[in-house]
Design a protein around this motif. Structure first.
Motif, PDB file in Angstrom:
ATOM      1  N   TYR A   2     -50.157  17.194 -13.111  1.00 20.59           N
ATOM      2  CA  TYR A   2     -49.389  16.079 -13.673  1.00 20.59           C
ATOM      3  C   TYR A   2     -48.237  15.669 -12.757  1.00 20.59           C
ATOM      4  O   TYR A   2     -47.898  14.484 -12.683  1.00 20.59           O
ATOM      5  CB  TYR A   2     -48.863  16.442 -15.071  1.00 20.59           C
ATOM      6  CG  TYR A   2     -49.808  16.029 -16.172  1.00 20.59           C
ATOM      7  CD1 TYR A   2     -49.606  14.862 -16.897  1.00 20.59           C
ATOM      8  CD2 TYR A   2     -50.928  16.792 -16.463  1.00 20.59           C
ATOM      9  CE1 TYR A   2     -50.481  14.466 -17.889  1.00 20.59           C
ATOM     10  CE2 TYR A   2     -51.821  16.415 -17.456  1.00 20.59           C
ATOM     11  CZ  TYR A   2     -51.594  15.247 -18.168  1.00 20.59           C
ATOM     12  OH  TYR A   2     -52.482  14.861 -19.140  1.00 20.59           O
ATOM     13  N   ASP A   3     -47.638  16.646 -12.074  1.00 19.19           N
ATOM     14  CA  ASP A   3     -46.530  16.321 -11.172  1.00 19.19           C
ATOM     15  C   ASP A   3     -46.957  15.301 -10.114  1.00 19.19           C
ATOM     16  O   ASP A   3     -46.191  14.400  -9.766  1.00 19.19           O
ATOM     17  CB  ASP A   3     -46.017  17.593 -10.476  1.00 19.19           C
ATOM     18  CG  ASP A   3     -45.048  18.376 -11.335  1.00 19.19           C
ATOM     19  OD1 ASP A   3     -44.552  17.822 -12.335  1.00 19.19           O
ATOM     20  OD2 ASP A   3     -44.792  19.555 -11.015  1.00 19.19           O
ATOM     21  N   THR A   4     -48.166  15.454  -9.598  1.00 15.71           N
ATOM     22  CA  THR A   4     -48.656  14.514  -8.578  1.00 15.71           C
ATOM     23  C   THR A   4     -49.232  13.248  -9.195  1.00 15.71           C
ATOM     24  O   THR A   4     -48.800  12.137  -8.881  1.00 15.71           O
ATOM     25  CB  THR A   4     -49.731  15.191  -7.704  1.00 15.71           C
ATOM     26  OG1 THR A   4     -49.150  16.297  -7.016  1.00 15.71           O
ATOM     27  CG2 THR A   4     -50.287  14.212  -6.681  1.00 15.71           C
ATOM     28  N   ASN A   5     -50.196  13.417 -10.102  1.00 20.37           N
ATOM     29  CA  ASN A   5     -50.972  12.271 -10.574  1.00 20.37           C
ATOM     30  C   ASN A   5     -50.221  11.361 -11.539  1.00 20.37           C
ATOM     31  O   ASN A   5     -50.532  10.169 -11.622  1.00 20.37           O
ATOM     32  CB  ASN A   5     -52.261  12.753 -11.250  1.00 20.37           C
ATOM     33  CG  ASN A   5     -53.229  13.393 -10.286  1.00 20.37           C
ATOM     34  OD1 ASN A   5     -52.903  13.641  -9.127  1.00 20.37           O
ATOM     35  ND2 ASN A   5     -54.424  13.689 -10.752  1.00 20.37           N
ATOM     36  N   VAL A   6     -49.260  11.913 -12.276  1.00 16.74           N
ATOM     37  CA  VAL A   6     -48.537  11.110 -13.273  1.00 16.74           C
ATOM     38  C   VAL A   6     -47.054  10.976 -12.914  1.00 16.74           C
ATOM     39  O   VAL A   6     -46.554   9.874 -12.698  1.00 16.74           O
ATOM     40  CB  VAL A   6     -48.688  11.709 -14.690  1.00 16.74           C
ATOM     41  CG1 VAL A   6     -47.923  10.852 -15.702  1.00 16.74           C
ATOM     42  CG2 VAL A   6     -50.157  11.799 -15.079  1.00 16.74           C
ATOM     43  N   PHE A   7     -46.353  12.096 -12.840  1.00 17.10           N
ATOM     44  CA  PHE A   7     -44.915  12.027 -12.589  1.00 17.10           C
ATOM     45  C   PHE A   7     -44.618  11.525 -11.179  1.00 17.10           C
ATOM     46  O   PHE A   7     -43.613  10.835 -10.962  1.00 17.10           O
ATOM     47  CB  PHE A   7     -44.274  13.387 -12.838  1.00 17.10           C
ATOM     48  CG  PHE A   7     -44.476  13.890 -14.244  1.00 17.10           C
ATOM     49  CD1 PHE A   7     -44.217  13.073 -15.326  1.00 17.10           C
ATOM     50  CD2 PHE A   7     -44.954  15.159 -14.491  1.00 17.10           C
ATOM     51  CE1 PHE A   7     -44.418  13.506 -16.624  1.00 17.10           C
ATOM     52  CE2 PHE A   7     -45.159  15.615 -15.789  1.00 17.10           C
ATOM     53  CZ  PHE A   7     -44.894  14.789 -16.861  1.00 17.10           C
ATOM     54  N   GLY A   8     -45.490  11.848 -10.230  1.00 14.07           N
ATOM     55  CA  GLY A   8     -45.319  11.317  -8.878  1.00 14.07           C
ATOM     56  C   GLY A   8     -45.487   9.810  -8.850  1.00 14.07           C
ATOM     57  O   GLY A   8     -44.716   9.090  -8.200  1.00 14.07           O
ATOM     58  N   LEU A   9     -46.497   9.330  -9.550  1.00 11.00           N
ATOM     59  CA  LEU A   9     -46.710   7.880  -9.664  1.00 11.00           C
ATOM     60  C   LEU A   9     -45.490   7.205 -10.277  1.00 11.00           C
ATOM     61  O   LEU A   9     -45.050   6.138  -9.820  1.00 11.00           O
ATOM     62  CB  LEU A   9     -47.957   7.629 -10.507  1.00 11.00           C
ATOM     63  CG  LEU A   9     -48.350   6.191 -10.850  1.00 11.00           C
ATOM     64  CD1 LEU A   9     -49.874   6.061 -10.923  1.00 11.00           C
ATOM     65  CD2 LEU A   9     -47.750   5.748 -12.196  1.00 11.00           C
ATOM     66  N   LEU A  10     -44.914   7.830 -11.296  1.00  8.75           N
ATOM     67  CA  LEU A  10     -43.725   7.267 -11.929  1.00  8.75           C
ATOM     68  C   LEU A  10     -42.520   7.295 -10.991  1.00  8.75           C
ATOM     69  O   LEU A  10     -41.717   6.353 -10.983  1.00  8.75           O
ATOM     70  CB  LEU A  10     -43.412   8.030 -13.217  1.00  8.75           C
ATOM     71  CG  LEU A  10     -44.380   7.790 -14.374  1.00  8.75           C
ATOM     72  CD1 LEU A  10     -44.121   8.784 -15.493  1.00  8.75           C
ATOM     73  CD2 LEU A  10     -44.275   6.361 -14.892  1.00  8.75           C
ATOM     74  N   ASN A  11     -42.378   8.361 -10.206  1.00  5.14           N
ATOM     75  CA  ASN A  11     -41.280   8.427  -9.237  1.00  5.14           C
ATOM     76  C   ASN A  11     -41.311   7.232  -8.290  1.00  5.14           C
ATOM     77  O   ASN A  11     -40.285   6.588  -8.037  1.00  5.14           O
ATOM     78  CB  ASN A  11     -41.381   9.720  -8.411  1.00  5.14           C
ATOM     79  CG  ASN A  11     -40.877  10.947  -9.151  1.00  5.14           C
ATOM     80  OD1 ASN A  11     -40.122  10.841 -10.120  1.00  5.14           O
ATOM     81  ND2 ASN A  11     -41.296  12.116  -8.695  1.00  5.14           N
ATOM     82  N   VAL A  12     -42.490   6.953  -7.745  1.00  6.94           N
ATOM     83  CA  VAL A  12     -42.616   5.860  -6.772  1.00  6.94           C
ATOM     84  C   VAL A  12     -42.413   4.507  -7.460  1.00  6.94           C
ATOM     85  O   VAL A  12     -41.742   3.616  -6.935  1.00  6.94           O
ATOM     86  CB  VAL A  12     -43.976   5.915  -6.056  1.00  6.94           C
ATOM     87  CG1 VAL A  12     -44.054   4.825  -4.995  1.00  6.94           C
ATOM     88  CG2 VAL A  12     -44.207   7.285  -5.415  1.00  6.94           C
ATOM     89  N   THR A  13     -42.994   4.371  -8.637  1.00  9.83           N
ATOM     90  CA  THR A  13     -42.866   3.109  -9.378  1.00  9.83           C
ATOM     91  C   THR A  13     -41.405   2.797  -9.688  1.00  9.83           C
ATOM     92  O   THR A  13     -40.938   1.663  -9.496  1.00  9.83           O
ATOM     93  CB  THR A  13     -43.688   3.173 -10.673  1.00  9.83           C
ATOM     94  OG1 THR A  13     -45.067   3.400 -10.351  1.00  9.83           O
ATOM     95  CG2 THR A  13     -43.562   1.884 -11.472  1.00  9.83           C
ATOM     96  N   ARG A  14     -40.674   3.801 -10.169  1.00 11.92           N
ATOM     97  CA  ARG A  14     -39.245   3.592 -10.478  1.00 11.92           C
ATOM     98  C   ARG A  14     -38.445   3.238  -9.232  1.00 11.92           C
ATOM     99  O   ARG A  14     -37.489   2.451  -9.300  1.00 11.92           O
ATOM    100  CB  ARG A  14     -38.661   4.849 -11.125  1.00 11.92           C
ATOM    101  CG  ARG A  14     -39.003   5.046 -12.582  1.00 11.92           C
ATOM    102  CD  ARG A  14     -38.119   6.127 -13.199  1.00 11.92           C
ATOM    103  NE  ARG A  14     -38.341   7.413 -12.564  1.00 11.92           N
ATOM    104  CZ  ARG A  14     -39.165   8.353 -13.035  1.00 11.92           C
ATOM    105  NH1 ARG A  14     -39.843   8.135 -14.145  1.00 11.92           N
ATOM    106  NH2 ARG A  14     -39.299   9.498 -12.397  1.00 11.92           N
TER     107      ARG A  14
END
Length: 280
Positions: free
Chosen positions: A106-118
């Protein structure tokens, strides 16, 4: 292309990310390609010194993500299209996967995606323009034995994309959840996906039967990643892009079959479902 755009592509060292980077450069776009390592090697391999910036960035490191986005904006001035491509697969039964393995997924596939998006959205909001393309998967349409945890991250990407799209639409920003089927990348290669360390014998007839499929199927996938990259560039230059886009015959079939199954089951249990409403 009719107009040059600046694309930021995560996970650009291999697979879809590399092919999309090549296609964008060939189309005359500017590219910020992010990699966890080997930035200099990728610059040498791709060339295009005036239209390519390769930035070292781990999507799970929020501070590093913010610094990479700032570097990208400093070089090219804007990011028109963000392509959230970084991710990997986890082959495991749901019970077999440890807390550490699931959180890492989840850190890569979801939370990482959110980090970049934000990190990217403030500049897009300021310009009242932009497009975020989140790479989902056909596994985000239906559950597959052994890939339930991985698929759940792609279900999350679909939901995040749908909610975000409604929030940013008034600001002139588009969102697309692009769900590839099985393509002949290295996704099914041993070096690209992970297996849970724990194996439970009771799942030998289900998850156990899936463990050897990636190795057997690797190289036989129906999709051509070069063609997928062309689709991504087409979508990136479309004025009214789709919110959901399955790519590949298998992805379309997965979407249709799951929708049909859910509607059929819902119809069979409709009386029970309706029975909980307050009666007027």
């Amino acid at each position: 292309m009719a107009s040059q755009k600046t694309l930021m592509i995560t996970g650009a060292s291999k697979g879809f990310g590399l092919e999309i980077t090549k296609a964008a450069l060939a189309a005359g776009d500017k590219v910020i390609a992010t990699v966890r390592s080997g930035a200099a090697e990728l610059v040498t391999a791709l060339g295009h010194p005036d239209t390519l910036a390769v930035v070292t960035m781990d999507v799970t490191n929020e501070a590093q993500v913010k610094a990479a986005v700032a570097e990208a904006l400093g070089k090219f001035g804007q990011i028109d299209v963000l392509i959230n491509n970084a991710g990997y697969g986890l082959l495991a039964g749901v019970e077999e996967a440890s807390d550490v393995e699931v959180r890492k997924q989840y850190d890569t596939n979801v939370f990482g995606l959110l980090n970049v998006t934000r990190a990217v959205l403030p500049a897009m909001r300021q310009r009242r323009s932009g497009h975020i393309i989140n790479i989902s998967s056909l596994f985000g349409y239906d559950a597959i034995i052994g890939w339930g945890i991985y698929g759940s991250t792609k279900f999350a990407v679909e939901g995040i994309s749908k909610g975000l799209a409604q929030e940013v639409a008034p600001l002139g920003i588009h969102v697309t959840a692009l769900a590839p089927g099985l393509f002949s990348t290295d996704f099914l290669g041993k070096a690209s996906y992970q297996e849970s360390a724990n194996k439970i014998a009771d799942y030998d007839e289900t998850v156990g039967q899936v463990r050897h499929v990636p190795e057997q199927f690797h190289g036989q996938q129906p999709g051509d990643p070069v063609k997928l990259a062309q689709v991504v560039i087409q979508i990136a230059h479309t004025a009214q892009p789709p919110l959901h886009l399955p790519v590949g015959t298998d992805a379309v079939e997965m979407l249709k079959n799951n929708a049909a199954k859910m509607l059929e089951e819902s119809a069979r249990w409709q009386e029970v479902s309706f029975s909980t409403d307050h009666r007027k």
